[in-house]
Design an enzyme around this catalytic site. Structure first.
Site, PDB file in Angstrom:
ATOM      1  N   ASP A 197       0.849  -1.191   0.000  1.00  0.00           N
ATOM      2  CA  ASP A 197       0.000   0.000   0.000  1.00  0.00           C
ATOM      3  C   ASP A 197       0.886   1.242   0.000  1.00  0.00           C
ATOM      4  OD1 ASP A 197      -3.010   0.941   0.684  1.00  0.00           O
ATOM      5  OD2 ASP A 197      -1.563   2.231   1.710  1.00  0.00           O
ATOM      6  N   ILE A 198       0.548   2.199  -0.860  1.00  0.00           N
ATOM      7  CA  ILE A 198       1.299   3.461  -0.908  1.00  0.00           C
ATOM      8  C   ILE A 198       0.942   4.291   0.314  1.00  0.00           C
ATOM      9  CG2 ILE A 198       1.734   5.572  -2.227  1.00  0.00           C
ATOM     10  CD1 ILE A 198       0.929   4.039  -4.749  1.00  0.00           C
TER      11      ILE A 198
ATOM     12  N   ASN B  94      -3.041  12.812  -3.591  1.00  0.00           N
ATOM     13  CA  ASN B  94      -4.164  13.259  -4.425  1.00  0.00           C
ATOM     14  C   ASN B  94      -4.644  14.643  -4.008  1.00  0.00           C
ATOM     15  OD1 ASN B  94      -4.480  11.135  -6.241  1.00  0.00           O
ATOM     16  ND2 ASN B  94      -5.665   9.918  -4.793  1.00  0.00           N
TER      17      ASN B  94
ATOM     18  N   GLU C  19      -4.848   2.261  -4.062  1.00  0.00           N
ATOM     19  CA  GLU C  19      -3.388   2.301  -3.980  1.00  0.00           C
ATOM     20  C   GLU C  19      -2.807   1.000  -3.426  1.00  0.00           C
ATOM     21  OE1 GLU C  19      -4.872   4.363  -0.136  1.00  0.00           O
ATOM     22  OE2 GLU C  19      -5.527   4.013  -2.202  1.00  0.00           O
TER      23      GLU C  19
END
Length: 356
Positions: A235-236, A243, A278
């Site tokens: 996971d980022i 965003n 993500e």
């Protein structure tokens, strides 16, 4: 090119297929060429004995060729059958049975199925009629000798000429009438492959999607694979912040770059998919947990030190991974859940790490 244009010229009649007429034009030209070669091989004696028969059939060949531009397919087919039948019966006494003139009936048989657009029953009746005529030829002319003195070498050359013409004709008929079907089938197969690829691929990153990842794990289980399998959920970190700060377009660039780095660093035995948002699911076949940990640590450091240029901005990100070894005896969902729980643990304890 003149002869090609001549052969490919369209028919005058409406609602007629050009393909059948083109085929018969080629056949007329092949038969004409074979006829000339046969006469030359047989010698002057044959011409002296049967001048009207030979030159008359050559003239009919030319006339019927010209008629293919004016008449309908069915009539052209009937004329061609009549020509081949007449030519065969007329020429067997000239060249002898061994010359193989009777083999031209195979061309008629091929045309029965490819150029006649009727019910199958009608095609089989026509084919049966061709068989009957072929049998009658054997009864009437089987073993007939040539009226001319033809050497054994020329006799063999006659056989070669006629059987070659028949084989070439069969190849041409098969090619012309199967080409479009083969092309359509090839396009359909490519289209199906494209649909399958799109169904299994994430459009943004080009990675496999969640559906395909679940299928892949199930396939490994169904095939009874017993080698090492490691599963990681990545996971980022703080992707929402990316965003919010740089915009969704920049976020898309980040996802693509991360996908590229995964593909470059995870090796050939890896199966990488975008799980959603993500999140990414990484499957390592023939790789145990310890070796997978080394791969993921290298990937994590690569992502951390690379600056991503997106929307005129320089963005630095990190990723957290949860890693587990997959026991083939357990459910796929259990292994993914275990990797996800380790990912959550890493998120809760500082991020930018691999939890194993």
């Amino acid at each position: 090119m003149l002869i090609v244009d001549l052969i490919n010229r369209d028919v005058a009649s409406e609602n007629e297929t050009k393909k059948s007429m083109v085929t018969m034009r080629i056949l007329y030209l092949l038969v004409f060429a074979a006829f000339i070669i046969d006469v030359l091989l047989a010698g002057v004696e044959v011409i002296d004995r049967f001048p009207y028969r030979i030159f008359g059939l050559l003239a009919v060949n030319i006339i019927f060729f010209i008629l293919t531009y004016r008449i309908r397919t069915r009539m052209a087919f009937i004329l061609f059958i009549g020509f081949i039948l007449t030519w065969t019966i007329s020429m067997i006494p000239c060249f002898g049975w061994s010359a193989g003139m009777q083999n031209y009936f195979i061309i008629i048989l091929m045309l029965c199925f490819f150029t006649v657009y009727d019910r199958s029953l009608y095609k089989f009746i026509l084919s049966g009629s061709v068989l009957v005529m072929r049998i009658l030829l054997i009864l009437l002319f089987g073993g007939t000798k040539s009226v001319a003195s033809i050497s054994s070498i020329c006799d063999k050359l006659l056989q070669i000429t006629n059987i070659s013409t028949v084989f070439i004709s069969i190849i041409i008929i098969s090619y012309i009438f199967s080409r479009e079907d083969n092309e359509a089938e090839s396009k359909l197969m490519k289209y199906n492959d494209q649909l399958k690829k799109e169904a299994n691929t994430d459009r943004l990153t080009g990675l496999y999607n969640r559906r395909r990842a679940e299928e892949y794990l199930q396939e490994l289980k169904d095939t009874g694979y017993t080698g090492a399998i490691s599963i990681a959920m990545g996971d980022i970190d703080f992707f929402k912040k990316v965003n919010d700060t740089y915009g969704h377009d920049a976020g898309d660039v980040v996802l693509k770059k991360v996908a590229d780095m995964m593909l470059e660093n995870c090796g050939d035995n890896s199966f990488i998919s975008r799980w959603g948002g993500e999140e990414f699911l990484l499957i390592f076949k023939d790789v145990n947990g310890d070796d997978a940990l080394v791969i993921l640590e290298k990937l994590r450091r690569t992502i951390q030190k690379n600056t991503i240029n997106a929307e005129s901005s320089e963005i630095n990100i990190t990723m957290t991974f949860g890693l587990t070894e997959y026991n083939i005896k357990k459910d796929v969902e259990y292994a993914i859940k275990e990797a996800d729980e380790k990912l959550y643990h890493g998120k809760s304890n500082g991020r930018n790490q691999v939890v194993y």
